[in-house]
Design an enzyme around this catalytic site. Structure first.
Site, PDB file in Angstrom:
ATOM      1  CE  LYS A  72      24.838  21.796 -32.901  1.00  0.00           C
ATOM      2  NZ  LYS A  72      24.881  23.264 -32.662  1.00  0.00           N
ATOM      3  CB  SER A 148      21.625  23.471 -30.867  1.00  0.00           C
ATOM      4  OG  SER A 148      22.631  24.110 -31.646  1.00  0.00           O
ATOM      5  CB  SER A 172      24.116  26.614 -30.509  1.00  0.00           C
ATOM      6  OG  SER A 172      22.743  26.875 -30.658  1.00  0.00           O
TER       7      SER A 172
END
Length: 476
Positions: A72, A148, A172
């Protein structure tokens, strides 16, 4: 191995094939690249597939034997690699630090082949940004993959890799897991080190782990990534046995608290509530004691833990260090408003943040102490359409509205970032329109072992591996 075969395996299965000599780690990387080329133009989950992914040595050992992995684009870092945090302010920035997380990933045999999308600064529940565009949900491209860690979730759901790095400061990992039909565990505070730079990020609310498709991959990843490092703020109690060993242990009889009511301003969609009730019935049939619980906190309590002050200071320091300017040209509309809001927060409120966190932890802890696990929705609603009030690119939303919308939609997830408890989203159902519905199981602090056993039981009773999103590599 054909691509259609590659996408059927989880990380543990692929690693076993490498051990047996049926496929090589290099072949797996090439298959991941092929999957990326086939589906990524549609989902926009991977913003960089490393050019040297096939030549980095040393990834055909360890538990995962060269299984492809993705990072990520915020949080844990790889030295020398780009990390732009989904923001124009950080465009072109490279890290000079190897996070402990990625050191462990390499030791475990995971080959990190690229980086995935995230909303700007990982701050919203939708993965879309001015810098990188919109990440589509493989189950319905008109819907959000969540945030996210939305890029990670979309990539795994679409078959680019079987497992990917994510991070969770308010949901997230669990939000995109719920909306993309995956397993998303947020470990206990301190279970996975954030070192050397983020040992206690966001007052311990933000943690790092993975998104994957099977419970055995979750357990194996816990074994590989768990454990303390020098400089960690505290050492959590270590497990009695490996998490993979927990897969063969009896669950016992548990006291289960069930959330059938809303904990925030958004009501549960009927299909989400039905899934909670069906799961509660299943747990009761398994021999557990099931009891309804009331909301353990008030939304205003969670709202008080948002000040924006630390974000504002961090952004100012980062911009100064890079010689850049904070403006509408470098930050998205909501992020800029949040920066301005945090910059102007009075010192008294900043000083009261720790007390707000303490009070919330205490209240929630007392409310749920009687239960071994909690059963809640992960999200009150299924995946939403792109844009709208949850997007950081929305020019009309104010800083206060940003907080209110996050508190409302993250009503079952953010609270356990505050308490530090482990919680996992499991893909136990689908809506009538075919969208995934995630159910959250919350454990006692430090007790990932019980979550592993319960998740195994639910995976066996309500298997999900047969479900396929609309967009999936390999043409299946």
């Amino acid at each position: 191995m054909r691509l259609s075969e590659y996408v059927e395996y989880d990380a543990t299965g692929l690693a076993s094939l490498v051990s047996a000599g049926e496929v090589t780690a290099l072949e797996l990387t090439r298959l991941a690249r092929k999957a990326h080329e086939e589906v990524n133009t549609r989902i926009n989950a991977v913003i960089e597939f490393y050019e040297d992914a096939e030549t980095v040595p040393g990834f055909d050992a360890g538990r995962f034997n060269g299984v492809p992995f993705l990072r990520k684009d915020i949080g844990e870092t790889e030295a020398g690699r780009l990390q732009e945090k989904g923001s124009r302010l950080f465009k072109g920035c490279r890290s000079d630090t190897d996070s402990y997380f990625f050191r462990r990933a390499r030791e475990a045999g995971l080959r990190t082949i690229g980086r995935t999308t995230t909303p700007e600064l990982g701050a919203t529940v939708m993965t879309e940004s001015i810098l990188n565009g919109i990440t589509g949900n493989p189950w319905d491209l008109a819907r959000s993959a969540g945030g996210s860690s939305g890029g990670a979730a979309a990539a795994v759901a679409a078959g680019i890799t079987p497992i990917a790095h994510g991070s969770d400061g308010g949901g997230s990992i669990r939000i995109p897991a719920s909306w993309c039909g995956l397993i998303g565990l947020n470990p206990s505070r301190g279970r996975v080190s954030g070192g050397p730079n983020n040992q206690d990020e966001s007052f311990g609310r933000s943690r790092t782990f993975v998104l994957c498709r099977t419970v055995r991959d979750m357990a194996a990843a816990l074994d590989e990534f768990s454990g303390p490092h020098p400089g960690d703020p505290f050492i959590i109690v270590q497990p009695n046995r490996s998490y993979v060993e927990e897969l063969s242990q009896s669950t016992g009889r548990l006291r289960v608290g069930v959330a059938r009511t809303s904990w925030g301003a958004i009501n549960l969609e009927p299909e989400v509530l039905h899934t909670v009730e069906a799961t509660a019935t299943l747990l009761h049939e398994m021999g557990h004691t099931v009891t309804d619980i009331e909301p353990p906190y008030e939304p205003i309590e969670y709202s008080r833990t948002y000040t924006g002050a630390s974000t504002a200071r961090w952004l100012e320091e980062a911009a100064r260090a890079m010689g850049r300017t904070i403006s509408a040209d470098t930050l998205e509309p909501v992020t800029l408003k949040w920066y301005e809001y945090g910059r102007d927060v009075p010192l008294s409120r900043v000083e009261g943040l720790q007390e707000a966190l303490r009070k919330m932890r205490f209240r929630v802890g007392e409310a749920i102490h009687a239960f071994d696990i909690l059963l809640t929705p992960t999200m009150p609603i299924v995946a939403v359409s792109h844009g709208g009030i949850y997007s950081a690119t929305n020019p009309t939303i104010s800083a206060n509205e940003y907080v209110e919308t996050n508190v409302a939609i993250c009503q079952y997830t953010g609270v356990f970032n505050v308490t530090g408890q482990p919680s996992v989203s499991l893909p136990l159902a689908q809506s009538a329109s075919g969208l995934p519905i995630g159910i959250q199981i919350v454990g006692r602090f430090g007790d990932e072992a019980t979550l592993v056993r319960v998740a195994r039981d639910l995976e066996e009773a309500r298997p999900w591996r047969h479900r396929r999103p609309q967009v999936r590599a390999g043409g299946s």
